[in-house]
Motif scaffolding. Structure first.
Motif, PDB file in Angstrom:
ATOM      1  N   PRO A 234      11.513  -0.211 -16.616  1.00 38.97           N
ATOM      2  CA  PRO A 234      10.473   0.165 -15.643  1.00 38.97           C
ATOM      3  C   PRO A 234       9.079  -0.191 -16.155  1.00 38.97           C
ATOM      4  CG  PRO A 234      11.248   2.104 -16.809  1.00 38.97           C
ATOM      5  CD  PRO A 234      12.113   0.963 -17.260  1.00 38.97           C
ATOM      6  N   GLN A 235       8.153  -0.411 -15.219  1.00 42.00           N
ATOM      7  CA  GLN A 235       6.754  -0.660 -15.535  1.00 42.00           C
ATOM      8  C   GLN A 235       5.896   0.323 -14.743  1.00 42.00           C
ATOM      9  OE1 GLN A 235       7.392  -5.133 -14.687  1.00 42.00           O
ATOM     10  NE2 GLN A 235       5.632  -5.132 -16.076  1.00 42.00           N
ATOM     11  N   ASN A 236       4.950   0.970 -15.434  1.00 45.89           N
ATOM     12  CA  ASN A 236       4.069   1.953 -14.804  1.00 45.89           C
ATOM     13  C   ASN A 236       2.622   1.489 -14.938  1.00 45.89           C
ATOM     14  OD1 ASN A 236       6.247   3.791 -14.307  1.00 45.89           O
ATOM     15  ND2 ASN A 236       6.186   4.354 -16.466  1.00 45.89           N
ATOM     16  N   PHE A 237       1.855   1.592 -13.844  1.00 43.09           N
ATOM     17  CA  PHE A 237       0.457   1.176 -13.825  1.00 43.09           C
ATOM     18  C   PHE A 237      -0.397   2.345 -13.334  1.00 43.09           C
ATOM     19  CE2 PHE A 237       3.259  -2.396 -12.815  1.00 43.09           C
ATOM     20  CZ  PHE A 237       2.961  -3.268 -13.866  1.00 43.09           C
ATOM     21  N   SER A 238      -1.367   2.743 -14.148  1.00 39.59           N
ATOM     22  CA  SER A 238      -2.158   3.949 -13.863  1.00 39.59           C
ATOM     23  C   SER A 238      -3.542   3.590 -13.337  1.00 39.59           C
ATOM     24  CB  SER A 238      -2.293   4.799 -15.133  1.00 39.59           C
ATOM     25  OG  SER A 238      -1.021   5.209 -15.593  1.00 39.59           O
ATOM     26  N   PHE A 239      -4.040   4.419 -12.412  1.00 39.91           N
ATOM     27  CA  PHE A 239      -5.349   4.240 -11.801  1.00 39.91           C
ATOM     28  C   PHE A 239      -5.981   5.605 -11.546  1.00 39.91           C
ATOM     29  CE2 PHE A 239      -2.443   0.925 -10.443  1.00 39.91           C
ATOM     30  CZ  PHE A 239      -3.130  -0.238 -10.737  1.00 39.91           C
ATOM     31  N   THR A 240      -7.261   5.588 -11.188  1.00 42.20           N
ATOM     32  CA  THR A 240      -7.963   6.790 -10.756  1.00 42.20           C
ATOM     33  C   THR A 240      -8.678   6.478  -9.447  1.00 42.20           C
ATOM     34  OG1 THR A 240      -8.328   7.473 -13.045  1.00 42.20           O
ATOM     35  CG2 THR A 240      -9.672   8.548 -11.360  1.00 42.20           C
ATOM     36  N   VAL A 241      -8.543   7.364  -8.477  1.00 46.09           N
ATOM     37  CA  VAL A 241      -9.169   7.154  -7.184  1.00 46.09           C
ATOM     38  C   VAL A 241     -10.670   7.405  -7.318  1.00 46.09           C
ATOM     39  CG1 VAL A 241      -9.126   7.771  -4.733  1.00 46.09           C
ATOM     40  CG2 VAL A 241      -7.046   7.955  -6.110  1.00 46.09           C
ATOM     41  N   ARG A 242     -11.475   6.597  -6.659  1.00 43.43           N
ATOM     42  CA  ARG A 242     -12.923   6.712  -6.742  1.00 43.43           C
ATOM     43  C   ARG A 242     -13.398   8.046  -6.171  1.00 43.43           C
ATOM     44  NH1 ARG A 242     -14.800   2.467  -1.957  1.00 43.43           N
ATOM     45  NH2 ARG A 242     -13.605   3.448  -0.260  1.00 43.43           N
ATOM     46  N   LYS A 243     -14.633   8.409  -6.473  1.00 40.43           N
ATOM     47  CA  LYS A 243     -15.230   9.635  -5.970  1.00 40.43           C
ATOM     48  C   LYS A 243     -15.523   9.508  -4.480  1.00 40.43           C
ATOM     49  CE  LYS A 243     -17.533  10.852 -10.321  1.00 40.43           C
ATOM     50  NZ  LYS A 243     -18.846  11.127 -10.967  1.00 40.43           N
TER      51      LYS A 243
ATOM     52  N   GLN B  88       0.858  -1.184   0.000  1.00 42.95           N
ATOM     53  CA  GLN B  88       0.000   0.000   0.000  1.00 42.95           C
ATOM     54  C   GLN B  88       0.886   1.223   0.000  1.00 42.95           C
ATOM     55  OE1 GLN B  88      -2.381  -1.153   3.567  1.00 42.95           O
ATOM     56  NE2 GLN B  88      -4.125  -0.388   2.392  1.00 42.95           N
ATOM     57  N   CYS B  89       0.392   2.281  -0.634  1.00 37.99           N
ATOM     58  CA  CYS B  89       1.135   3.540  -0.579  1.00 37.99           C
ATOM     59  C   CYS B  89       0.983   4.134   0.813  1.00 37.99           C
ATOM     60  CB  CYS B  89       0.619   4.509  -1.640  1.00 37.99           C
ATOM     61  SG  CYS B  89       0.881   3.876  -3.317  1.00 37.99           S
ATOM     62  N   GLN B  90       2.034   4.821   1.292  1.00 33.98           N
ATOM     63  CA  GLN B  90       2.074   5.307   2.667  1.00 33.98           C
ATOM     64  C   GLN B  90       1.272   6.587   2.878  1.00 33.98           C
ATOM     65  OE1 GLN B  90       6.019   5.531   4.302  1.00 33.98           O
ATOM     66  NE2 GLN B  90       6.543   3.438   3.734  1.00 33.98           N
ATOM     67  N   GLN B  91       0.542   7.021   1.860  1.00 38.20           N
ATOM     68  CA  GLN B  91      -0.299   8.221   1.993  1.00 38.20           C
ATOM     69  C   GLN B  91      -1.671   7.939   1.398  1.00 38.20           C
ATOM     70  OE1 GLN B  91       1.696  11.847   1.237  1.00 38.20           O
ATOM     71  NE2 GLN B  91      -0.147  13.014   0.789  1.00 38.20           N
ATOM     72  N   ARG B  92      -2.729   8.379   2.074  1.00 40.12           N
ATOM     73  CA  ARG B  92      -4.092   8.182   1.583  1.00 40.12           C
ATOM     74  C   ARG B  92      -4.301   9.023   0.332  1.00 40.12           C
ATOM     75  NH1 ARG B  92      -8.620   6.061   4.004  1.00 40.12           N
ATOM     76  NH2 ARG B  92     -10.634   6.870   3.286  1.00 40.12           N
ATOM     77  N   PHE B  93      -4.962   8.448  -0.670  1.00 37.25           N
ATOM     78  CA  PHE B  93      -5.138   9.135  -1.942  1.00 37.25           C
ATOM     79  C   PHE B  93      -6.294  10.133  -1.866  1.00 37.25           C
ATOM     80  CE2 PHE B  93      -3.801   4.776  -3.664  1.00 37.25           C
ATOM     81  CZ  PHE B  93      -2.465   5.109  -3.624  1.00 37.25           C
ATOM     82  N   PRO B  94      -6.155  11.305  -2.495  1.00 35.57           N
ATOM     83  CA  PRO B  94      -7.308  12.211  -2.624  1.00 35.57           C
ATOM     84  C   PRO B  94      -8.327  11.626  -3.602  1.00 35.57           C
ATOM     85  CG  PRO B  94      -5.211  13.357  -3.033  1.00 35.57           C
ATOM     86  CD  PRO B  94      -4.928  11.896  -3.048  1.00 35.57           C
TER      87      PRO B  94
ATOM     88  N   ALA C 274      -5.410  11.095 -10.019  1.00 36.98           N
ATOM     89  CA  ALA C 274      -4.709  10.112 -10.841  1.00 36.98           C
ATOM     90  C   ALA C 274      -3.542   9.557 -10.037  1.00 36.98           C
ATOM     91  CB  ALA C 274      -4.215  10.754 -12.129  1.00 36.98           C
ATOM     92  N   VAL C 275      -3.366   8.228 -10.095  1.00 36.64           N
ATOM     93  CA  VAL C 275      -2.319   7.551  -9.317  1.00 36.64           C
ATOM     94  C   VAL C 275      -1.549   6.626 -10.251  1.00 36.64           C
ATOM     95  CG1 VAL C 275      -1.861   5.900  -7.462  1.00 36.64           C
ATOM     96  CG2 VAL C 275      -3.603   7.667  -7.155  1.00 36.64           C
ATOM     97  N   ARG C 276      -0.210   6.599 -10.053  1.00 38.81           N
ATOM     98  CA  ARG C 276       0.623   5.642 -10.791  1.00 38.81           C
ATOM     99  C   ARG C 276       1.422   4.828  -9.799  1.00 38.81           C
ATOM    100  NH1 ARG C 276       4.328   7.068 -15.672  1.00 38.81           N
ATOM    101  NH2 ARG C 276       5.342   8.396 -14.111  1.00 38.81           N
ATOM    102  N   LEU C 277       1.384   3.502  -9.974  1.00 44.35           N
ATOM    103  CA  LEU C 277       2.257   2.602  -9.230  1.00 44.35           C
ATOM    104  C   LEU C 277       3.443   2.294 -10.134  1.00 44.35           C
ATOM    105  CD1 LEU C 277       2.646   0.846  -6.673  1.00 44.35           C
ATOM    106  CD2 LEU C 277       1.514  -1.005  -7.917  1.00 44.35           C
ATOM    107  N   VAL C 278       4.660   2.627  -9.669  1.00 40.64           N
ATOM    108  CA  VAL C 278       5.861   2.534 -10.506  1.00 40.64           C
ATOM    109  C   VAL C 278       6.730   1.385 -10.017  1.00 40.64           C
ATOM    110  CG1 VAL C 278       7.895   3.734 -11.373  1.00 40.64           C
ATOM    111  CG2 VAL C 278       5.775   5.004 -10.954  1.00 40.64           C
ATOM    112  N   TRP C 279       6.940   0.397 -10.887  1.00 38.05           N
ATOM    113  CA  TRP C 279       7.906  -0.694 -10.675  1.00 38.05           C
ATOM    114  C   TRP C 279       9.144  -0.290 -11.463  1.00 38.05           C
ATOM    115  CZ3 TRP C 279       7.499  -5.581  -8.167  1.00 38.05           C
ATOM    116  CH2 TRP C 279       8.473  -6.504  -8.475  1.00 38.05           C
ATOM    117  N   ASP C 280      10.075   0.362 -10.793  1.00 40.51           N
ATOM    118  CA  ASP C 280      11.176   1.011 -11.500  1.00 40.51           C
ATOM    119  C   ASP C 280      12.314   0.030 -11.759  1.00 40.51           C
ATOM    120  OD1 ASP C 280      12.418   3.068 -12.765  1.00 40.51           O
ATOM    121  OD2 ASP C 280      12.458   4.426 -11.047  1.00 40.51           O
ATOM    122  N   LYS C 281      13.212   0.415 -12.652  1.00 34.26           N
ATOM    123  CA  LYS C 281      14.390  -0.419 -12.879  1.00 34.26           C
ATOM    124  C   LYS C 281      15.269  -0.386 -11.631  1.00 34.26           C
ATOM    125  CE  LYS C 281      16.694   3.405 -15.283  1.00 34.26           C
ATOM    126  NZ  LYS C 281      17.301   3.835 -16.557  1.00 34.26           N
ATOM    127  N   GLY C 282      15.987  -1.459 -11.414  1.00 41.16           N
ATOM    128  CA  GLY C 282      16.817  -1.561 -10.213  1.00 41.16           C
ATOM    129  C   GLY C 282      16.316  -2.587  -9.221  1.00 41.16           C
TER     130      GLY C 282
END
Length: 558
Positions: free
Chosen positions: A239-248, A209-215, A219-227
């Motif tokens: 790197p792999q990027n995964f995009s989402f949108t937080v619900r209303k 889980q991300c360490q901060q609550r989403f507004p 728009a949110v991206r989960l980044v699986w970066d190189k390394g």
């Protein structure tokens, strides 16, 4: 002359054949190639190798073909080979290749096709799986996610926790720095694995889980970066990027029909309360609508009593010119346990307006009125002028009446039906602009239109208990009629302009019913009476096309 030409051709033919044979004899053999090889370079998920040759390499169907291996293979993972057909070779690995796997396939020296041709071009092919990579993700990319969403990542191999903490992070709209992740605790991880990844190798599953609550709605991206690395030290380079949108946010909003944006709610139209997230049916049906006249319970759509709903409605009609308020239960939450983000709006007050004006025929643009059963065309009226304009054949127009046009010509009837259909509650183009057809009177300037006086509403009619009246327009003679009402109040309320509005229909007043049965080669037509259902003899039957052209005419027998 004919004989000499034949002798010439006979002498010339051997020369041509000998030249063709010579050219074939001295042409070199055509070399074959590896047309395609997949995969190549770095690919995170590999289970199979597919190779296509430019020409047949084995005799397809030959039992000995299975033993023919075109490549020398260097790879730490085992597998088995097969021929898909005479040109396509497949190598299946026993499992998905783990991160850090490198393989090389080199075409065997001297390997030839069925036709004996050797190979030219590229003969060595290599690929690797690289470092750890995400193969599957829950929730799926593009999903609407919760404010504290947990992400379940299934990889092609295990990754070290240290590298994950350094190179796996979130990017959130409005927050101008990386948001680190935290790993799910043991009980939470076990529950999520059981529910969403029961068939996965737990060593290859990361839950964070991300360490901060989403507004909300960010728009949110989960980044699986190189390394990110494996325990053996193989590092991801892509790197792999995964995009989402937080619900209303969870909100509740009232909706009702109004005559205009600034008007009060129409008391005869549905009033509903909608939620931005599903709510349990039990909680939704605990919502009530209060007024000085009492309470109205909310009604959810029919379905399973245990299912969630997105809205409730209140039965109508409501009382006109009355103050109402929507009262919510104190424990109202959505199915995720969220409380309303707009609780200060409740109890939500609103006002109802007067009953809106109404003039409506039961059937439009065409209906049938039975002649011998008190031939009357009903019209429903509410809050319109006491004297409507109603036009018909044989009299001048006057306030307080309904217009009526009786038509007896067959072609004219066909044309009027088409015209009424065109002008029925639609828009047409006039002078290049769309015009509401209900603002156009069809009978006002027609010759032969007469005026009908509507019966008066009862003197004791109370809008609170009798919100509308049904009044009958009588007909004495059979025929086809066009009837049109004109109301200034309807125009002001429904068209939004100080213009009259026209409501119209056509009615066939008759005691006859026409029956048609069609066969492959001909048809049968007969007529009966509506009141006794008996056959009618000597009925004049005419058949027209849609433009009024006569096609056939006949008379019924006994």
């Amino acid at each position: 002359m004919h004989t000499r030409s034949i002798k010439f051709m006979v002498r010339f033919l051997p020369v041509v054949v000998s030249v063709f044979l010579a050219s074939s004899f001295f042409s070199p053999l055509q070399a074959a190639t590896v047309r395609s090889f997949s995969p190549q370079a770095e690919v995170s998920q590999i289970r199979q190798v597919r190779v296509s040759f430019s020409e047949a390499v084995v005799a397809f169907g030959d039992p000995a073909a299975a033993a023919i291996a075109p490549f020398d293979i260097k790879c730490s993972e085992a597998g088995s080979a097969r021929w898909a057909d005479d040109k396509n070779w497949v190598f299946d690995f026993q499992r998905d290749l783990p991160p850090g796997t490198q393989c090389s396939f080199r075409l065997k020296p001297g390997f030839k096709t069925v036709g004996g041709n050797g190979f030219t071009g590229k003969s060595t092919f290599q690929f690797s799986t690289g470092g750890p990579a995400v193969l599957r993700l829950r929730p799926y990319e593009g999903s609407s996610i919760e404010e504290d969403q947990a992400f379940i990542l299934t990889q092609n191999g295990a990754a070290t926790e240290t590298s994950l903490r350094q190179h796996l992070y979130c990017e959130v709209e409005g927050i101008h720095e990386r948001v680190p992740v935290r790993f799910a605790g043991a009980p939470e991880r076990a529950a999520l694995l059981k529910n969403f990844a029961a068939n996965e190798d737990p060593a290859k599953v990361t839950i964070v889980q991300c360490q901060q609550r989403f507004p909300n709605e960010a728009a949110v991206r989960l980044v699986w970066d190189k390394g990110i690395t494996t325990a053996s030290g193989v590092t991801s380079t892509t790197p792999q990027n995964f995009s989402f949108t937080v619900r209303k946010a969870f909100t509740a909003s009232l909706a009702c029909q109004r005559e205009n944006a600034n008007a009060a709610c129409t008391p005869v139209s549905p009033v509903s309360l909608s939620f931005s997230a599903p709510v349990s049916r039990k909680l939704a049906e605990a919502i009530v609508l209060k007024s000085s006249l009492g309470r109205i319970s909310a009604q959810a759509s029919r379905g399973d009593p245990d299912e969630s709903v997105y809205s409730v409605r209140f039965s109508v009609p409501l009382a006109e010119k009355t103050a109402y308020s929507v009262v919510l239960p104190a424990n109202l939450v959505d199915e995720s346990g969220r409380s309303l983000s707009n609780p200060a709006q409740f109890p939500l007050a609103f006002q109802t307006a007067d009953f809106p004006p109404l003039a409506k025929f039961p059937a439009a643009p065409f209906g049938i009125v039975e002649l011998n059963a008190d031939a009357t065309l009903p019209v429903t009226l509410r809050n319109v002028e006491k004297n409507l304009v109603v036009r018909s054949l044989g009299a001048k127009n006057s306030p307080g009446t309904v217009s009526e046009l009786r038509i007896s010509d067959d072609v004219a009837i066909i044309n009027w039906i088409a015209r009424l259909q065109l002008y029925h509650e639609s828009r047409i183009m006039l002078n290049g602009k769309p015009v509401e057809t209900r603002s156009i009177g069809l009978l006002a300037k027609e010759p032969g239109v007469r005026t009908l006086n509507l019966p008066a509403a009862p003197a004791d009619a109370d809008p609170a208990t009798r919100p509308f009246e049904v009044i009958g327009i009588p007909f004495k003679d059979p025929g086809f009629y066009v009837v049109e009402l004109e109301s200034q109040k309807l125009g002001s309320a429904l068209l939004g302009k100080a213009l009259p509005m026209f409501v119209r229909t056509s009615a066939l007043v008759t005691n006859l019913a026409v029956h048609i049965k069609l066969g492959r080669e001909n048809g049968a037509v007969w007529v009966t009476t509506l009141d006794q259902a008996k056959p009618v003899a000597a009925a004049d039957i005419r058949l027209f096309d849609c433009r009024g052209k006569p096609l056939w005419r006949g008379t019924t027998g006994a």
